[in-house]
Design an enzyme around this catalytic site. Structure first.
Site, mmCIF file in Angstrom:
data_model
loop_
_atom_site.group_PDB
_atom_site.id
_atom_site.type_symbol
_atom_site.label_atom_id
_atom_site.label_comp_id
_atom_site.label_asym_id
_atom_site.label_seq_id
_atom_site.Cartn_x
_atom_site.Cartn_y
_atom_site.Cartn_z
ATOM 1 N N SER A 195 0.827 -1.213 0.000
ATOM 2 C CA SER A 195 0.000 0.000 0.000
ATOM 3 C C SER A 195 0.861 1.263 0.000
ATOM 4 O O SER A 195 0.487 2.268 -0.615
ATOM 5 C CB SER A 195 -0.951 -0.012 1.199
ATOM 6 O OG SER A 195 -0.228 -0.146 2.397
ATOM 7 N N SER A 295 -3.460 1.885 9.695
ATOM 8 C CA SER A 295 -3.001 0.510 9.887
ATOM 9 C C SER A 295 -3.563 -0.106 11.164
ATOM 10 O O SER A 295 -3.543 0.518 12.229
ATOM 11 C CB SER A 295 -1.475 0.491 9.970
ATOM 12 O OG SER A 295 -0.908 1.188 8.897
ATOM 13 N N PHE B 13 -2.513 6.630 4.432
ATOM 14 C CA PHE B 13 -1.363 6.202 3.636
ATOM 15 C C PHE B 13 -1.256 4.681 3.643
ATOM 16 O O PHE B 13 -0.822 4.069 2.689
ATOM 17 C CB PHE B 13 -0.074 6.819 4.188
ATOM 18 C CG PHE B 13 -0.057 8.318 4.074
ATOM 19 C CD1 PHE B 13 0.023 8.928 2.844
ATOM 20 C CD2 PHE B 13 -0.168 9.115 5.203
ATOM 21 C CE1 PHE B 13 0.012 10.313 2.723
ATOM 22 C CE2 PHE B 13 -0.172 10.492 5.105
ATOM 23 C CZ PHE B 13 -0.083 11.091 3.857
ATOM 24 N N CYS B 14 -1.620 4.072 4.764
ATOM 25 C CA CYS B 14 -1.547 2.625 4.894
ATOM 26 C C CYS B 14 -2.685 2.175 5.803
ATOM 27 O O CYS B 14 -2.695 2.593 6.948
ATOM 28 C CB CYS B 14 -0.198 2.196 5.472
ATOM 29 S SG CYS B 14 0.036 0.437 5.562
ATOM 30 N N PRO B 15 -3.670 1.444 5.328
ATOM 31 C CA PRO B 15 -3.683 0.691 4.071
ATOM 32 C C PRO B 15 -3.951 1.520 2.814
ATOM 33 O O PRO B 15 -3.730 1.014 1.719
ATOM 34 C CB PRO B 15 -4.820 -0.311 4.281
ATOM 35 C CG PRO B 15 -5.739 0.336 5.241
ATOM 36 C CD PRO B 15 -4.873 1.145 6.140
#
Lengths: 379, 77
Positions: A195, A295, B13-15
């Site tokens: 990602s 995350s 940005f993540c995921p």
């Protein structure tokens, strides 16, 4: 102030310890009370399961008694919540006990659900529990050659695992002298290898050097165990000899059963970390349990818990919250060959990962032990 | 009944926005529309690419005054 923490994982434990220290005098004077309700008397360092799968750690190294990690003023009960009655500001546990609160912290975490993809549970191995990590280790030990397919479901806990498991399994197979008989095949849901764009660029370069094949835009549809293949939503079909999965995840079932959020993820304000919707002013959500677009990782839980504890203490002392969560995440990335790097980012600042090196790997190994100080809120 | 759901992936940005969209797509019914909010420049390119590959419908995309992309995707299968 009565504070009830639901969940004894990383987020709940760091929050409770941090807050207990900040409210030391209030707790002693009986002006505040912290209660933790957990489903288990054990605390597990989950990132260690990767090393169990590789034979570098054993499950007992990753486990402590939860009570031994908590500040003594925290009342700890192994008695999981079954019913959240937010309108009445109380929860009811499995034993039938009612806990009233002025502030409720929900940190129940997430769980892998390979059963959400037809055929995945029966035909794959993963490393999202000690038992599963040992099974993966057994399969790697018994592997004699062929194709190892890495496949990724969404959403999943620990965004670096697809890369880490690929690089470290490559080392494991090379060390067993089987690399010439083995093909690694890496798949990923979007149009690059990870990602994070710069991590993806680096990983694809490493894959090219190692001979790891990669297929992007590959989202799990089903696994056909009889034919030994995985089919994607995008119409692709890939055969495997050993299927290593990063399974899709959901929040804990009790969250769905209480209708607090679809798939067990609770709608959460990204800055205050309060639950969105009715009664949210008394409810904070931490760690994997949120629906935030960041995350699902231990560091996320850690940084959120610190902010939430500071805010809860400030509410007790001054009647106002102290600060907002800025979306901070820090993830180690094991890169194989005893090298590692990391990615750190916030809502505003993208990550700028550096090239992997041995020092960062050594730091990660040290952190695996330092974790027990971290979860006590000592660092 | 046709549904509409917003997936707020600003600052992700993540995921990342596309991963958020793919995960959310599993939770809605065929015919429902997801509106993805993204502050990532790349979303206007990689979201339509995935939608086309998997066979859903890209209804429209627009950018607001705060430079946030609004990408409307209908689940087709």
């Amino acid at each position: 102030m009565r504070i009830v923490v639901v969940g004894g994982g990383m987020a709940g434990t760091i929050f409770a310890n941090n807050l207990a220290r900040r409210l030391s005098s209030e707790l002693k004077a009986g002006k505040a009370r912290i209660t933790m309700l957990s489903a288990s008397d054990k605390h597990i360092y989950q990132p260690g399961w990767l090393y169990v799968a590789l034979g570098r750690m054993t499950p007992d190294e990753l486990e402590r008694e939860e009570a031994s990690l908590l500040e003594p003023e925290i009342a700890f009960f192994v008695d999981p919540v079954q019913s959240f009655r937010l309108g009445e500001s109380h929860v009811v546990t499995r034993s039938g006990k009612v806990h009233e609160y002025d502030l409720l912290v929900i940190a129940t975490g997430s769980r892998p659900v390979p059963e959400d993809v037809p055929g995945l549970k029966e035909n794959s191995v993963h490393c999202y529990s000690a038992e599963d990590a040992l099974k993966l280790h057994d399969r790697l030990q018994a592997f004699t050659g062929g194709r190892i397919l890495v496949t990724v479901g969404l959403p999943h806990k620990c965004p670096m695992i697809p890369l880490e498991i690929t690089f470290t399994m490559h080392d494991f197979i090379r060390d067993r002298g089987l690399i010439d008989k083995t093909e690694f095949y890496y798949t990923y849901p979007i149009g690059r290898a990870h990602s994070l764009e710069n991590v993806a660029t680096w990983a694809s370069g490493e894959f090219a050097k190692l001979g790891v094949r990669q297929e992007t835009f590959f989202n799990l549809k089903e696994v056909d165990g009889a034919k030994g293949c995985v089919r994607s939503e995008e119409g692709s079909e890939v055969k495997y000899d050993l299927l290593v999965a990063v399974p899709p995840h959901r929040g804990e079932a009790v969250i769905e059963e209480n209708k607090l959020g679809p798939n067990g993820w609770i709608p959460t304000d990204r800055y205050s970390l309060h639950m969105q919707g009715d009664h949210g002013e008394k409810v904070i959500v931490l760690g994997d349990t949120t629906n935030l677009p960041i995350s699902k990782a231990g560091s996320t839980a850690h940084f959120e818990a610190e902010v939430a504890a500071e805010n809860a203490a400030a509410m007790v002392k001054t009647g106002r919250a102290a600060r907002s969560y800025d979306g901070k995440v820090f993830c180690f990335i094991e890169a194989g060959k005893d090298r590692a790097t990391y990615a750190m980012f916030t809502y505003q600042k993208p990550p700028e990962p550096r090239a992997p090196n041995a020092a960062m790997h050594a730091f990660k190994m040290a952190y695996n032990q330092l974790y027990w100080a971290s979860v006590r809120g000592l660092m | 009944m046709i549904g509409h759901r917003v997936v707020d992936a600003r600052g992700s940005f993540c995921p990342g926005p596309l991963m958020e969209l793919i995960a959310a797509m599993k939770q809605v019914a065929v015919g429902d529309t997801l509106e993805l909010l993204s502050s990532d420049e790349g979303s206007a390119r990689d979201v339509p690419e995935w939608v086309q590959k998997v066979g859903h419908v890209m209804e429209r995309s627009e950018r607001d005054d705060a430079r946030v992309w609004h990408l409307f995707v209908r689940k087709a299968k």
